[in-house]
Enzyme design. Structure first.
Site, PDB file in Angstrom:
ATOM      1  N   ASP A  96       0.359 -27.119 -43.882  1.00 50.26           N
ATOM      2  CA  ASP A  96      -0.259 -26.501 -45.049  1.00 50.26           C
ATOM      3  C   ASP A  96       0.827 -25.801 -45.854  1.00 50.26           C
ATOM      4  OD1 ASP A  96       0.317 -24.108 -43.794  1.00 50.26           O
ATOM      5  OD2 ASP A  96      -1.719 -23.757 -43.131  1.00 50.26           O
ATOM      6  N   ASP A 269      -9.352 -30.093 -40.244  1.00 51.03           N
ATOM      7  CA  ASP A 269      -8.597 -29.317 -39.263  1.00 51.03           C
ATOM      8  C   ASP A 269      -9.305 -28.003 -39.034  1.00 51.03           C
ATOM      9  OD1 ASP A 269      -6.756 -26.737 -40.253  1.00 51.03           O
ATOM     10  OD2 ASP A 269      -7.461 -27.997 -41.885  1.00 51.03           O
ATOM     11  N   CYS A 307     -18.042 -36.338 -19.619  1.00 52.38           N
ATOM     12  CA  CYS A 307     -16.887 -36.107 -20.487  1.00 52.38           C
ATOM     13  C   CYS A 307     -15.630 -36.666 -19.823  1.00 52.38           C
ATOM     14  CB  CYS A 307     -16.724 -34.612 -20.765  1.00 52.38           C
ATOM     15  SG  CYS A 307     -15.239 -34.192 -21.707  1.00 52.38           S
ATOM     16  N   CYS A 309     -12.481 -35.721 -20.633  1.00 59.30           N
ATOM     17  CA  CYS A 309     -11.309 -34.848 -20.779  1.00 59.30           C
ATOM     18  C   CYS A 309     -10.680 -34.606 -19.413  1.00 59.30           C
ATOM     19  CB  CYS A 309     -11.695 -33.522 -21.432  1.00 59.30           C
ATOM     20  SG  CYS A 309     -12.460 -32.316 -20.312  1.00 59.30           S
ATOM     21  N   CYS A 312     -12.821 -32.214 -17.058  1.00 53.66           N
ATOM     22  CA  CYS A 312     -14.075 -32.759 -16.522  1.00 53.66           C
ATOM     23  C   CYS A 312     -13.837 -33.926 -15.574  1.00 53.66           C
ATOM     24  CB  CYS A 312     -14.988 -33.184 -17.669  1.00 53.66           C
ATOM     25  SG  CYS A 312     -15.616 -31.791 -18.664  1.00 53.66           S
ATOM     26  N   HIS A 339     -10.681 -29.527 -23.005  1.00 57.80           N
ATOM     27  CA  HIS A 339     -12.049 -30.031 -23.163  1.00 57.80           C
ATOM     28  C   HIS A 339     -12.495 -29.969 -24.621  1.00 57.80           C
ATOM     29  CE1 HIS A 339     -16.305 -30.764 -22.498  1.00 57.80           C
ATOM     30  NE2 HIS A 339     -16.506 -29.752 -23.318  1.00 57.80           N
TER      31      HIS A 339
END
Length: 374
Positions: A96, A269, A307, A309, A312, A339
């Protein structure tokens, strides 16, 4: 102004919602859109190593111009070979302009037509940001995509103030274009105008005429009600170039990711995913879960069944993570962050699939019914 190194393709438009499935090419790889971009303010996504980020499916991340200017300084990052080498990330990076951070320093900044002076939040030293300096910093940092310097008007503000900030943003973007010379870096303009339809449309038209590589939408999600944000998007979107990427800055809650995609946004974002993780809050397909709560003390299931991730699929349980949160162990932030990022990135994968199959509105309905936005 259109940069040939950053072609953007619209691959499909959802017949049900009008959302776009796209692909943005950069020197460091291709970005499938709509996409969520994790935020690495200080050249790191908090609690994540680059290897962790790759495991979440992240492809493009953000860094913050203002904070990296403060420390370690853009000269040092340039000496290191640029952000990609400095932070050991070989995929796309977006920075940015630092405008939001500078203008959020209410009471310590002074806005001029030429730029803005402000005092450092670190040591109190006085600094003066101009469009030219911001371009110097971002070109030294070396991200694939840089933002033009803009004035982010607060909410609420009257129309006179919003117009003055928009006009100043328009003058500054021309100066950014004139001083931006790095050919391997795309420059995005930022649409402003507060929550005034006429100003948003005027700003979108003005920037569209500049034929920039991409366009950001700033000054939303700064405190206004979400329905008002959605209304602004709907008003300005017909005036945004259809063949350029559209980036809604600072927006990333699950409901906003889906609603923004429906309204034609390609890139998002937000720090939400990492910030709430450090406080023990997890995002799931069935709503948020505060893992520090006593109700999870004897819960030996993963954060979310099904999940994929790291937390998990590796078998870390809610009970164990609650223990880590209560003990203030670093691992708690690492697991919940992994996660939350994977949840958001997988959500965008599902959004892209729904667009391709012309069923994004049906997918939104499913998410609402199962409580994903709660």
């Amino acid at each position: 102004m259109r940069n040939p190194l950053f072609p953007f393709e619209v691959l499909h438009v959802c017949k049900q919602s009008g959302a776009r499935l796209g692909r943005l090419h950069t020197p460091h790889g291709v970005v499938d859109t709509p996409c969520y971009m994790p935020v690495g303010t200080q050249a790191t996504v908090k609690a994540m190593t680059p290897r962790d980020l790759l495991d979440t499916g992240a492809n493009i991340i953000l860094a913050n111009t203002y904070h990296l200017y403060e420390r370690p300084g853009h000269a040092l990052v340039k000496e290191a070979g640029g952000l990609h080498a400095f932070m050991h990330w070989d995929r796309p990076i977006l920075t940015d302009s630092g405008g939001f951070q500078v203008f959020s320093l209410a009471g310590t900044n002074h806005i001029h037509d030429d730029g803005v002076d402000f005092r450092s939040t670190i040591d109190g030293r006085k600094h003066y940001f101009t469009p030219e300096l911001v371009m110097e910093i971002e070109q030294a940092l070396g991200p694939d995509i840089a933002m033009a310097f803009d004035e982010c008007a607060p909410w609420p503000c009257d129309e006179t103030y919003a117009r003055a900030a928009m006009d100043r943003t328009h003058r500054w973007v021309k100066r950014c274009i004139a001083s931006h010379t790095r050919e391997d870096q795309a420059l995005f303009g930022i649409v402003q105008g507060g929550t005034y339809k006429n100003l948003r449309i005027e700003s979108a038209k003005f920037l569209s005429d500049l034929d920039m590589t991409g366009y950001s939408i700033g000054g939303l999600s700064v405190g206004e009600p979400k329905p008002l944000m959605y209304e602004m998007l709907e008003e300005m979107m017909p005036y945004m170039p259809a063949d350029k990427p559209r980036y809604l800055m600072g927006v990333g809650s699950p409901d906003c990711l889906v609603e923004g995609s429906i309204r034609g946004i390609d890139m998002f974002d937000c720090v939400l995913q990492t910030r709430i993780a450090r406080n023990g809050l997890a995002l799931t397909s069935y709503g948020k879960r505060m893992l520090r709560n006593a109700t999870f003390e004897h819960d030996f299931t993963p954060i979310e069944e099904g999940c994929d991730c790291y937390a998990c699929r590796s078998g870390f349980t809610r009970a164990y993570i609650r223990h880590l949160v209560k003990c203030k162990e670093i691992l708690a932030a690492q697991l919940i962050t992994a996660h939350n990022l994977r949840f958001s990135l997988r959500l965008m994968e599902q959004v892209r699939q729904a667009i391709a199959e012309d069923r994004l509105l049906d997918f939104r309905k499913q998410l609402i019914e199962q409580g994903a936005f709660d």
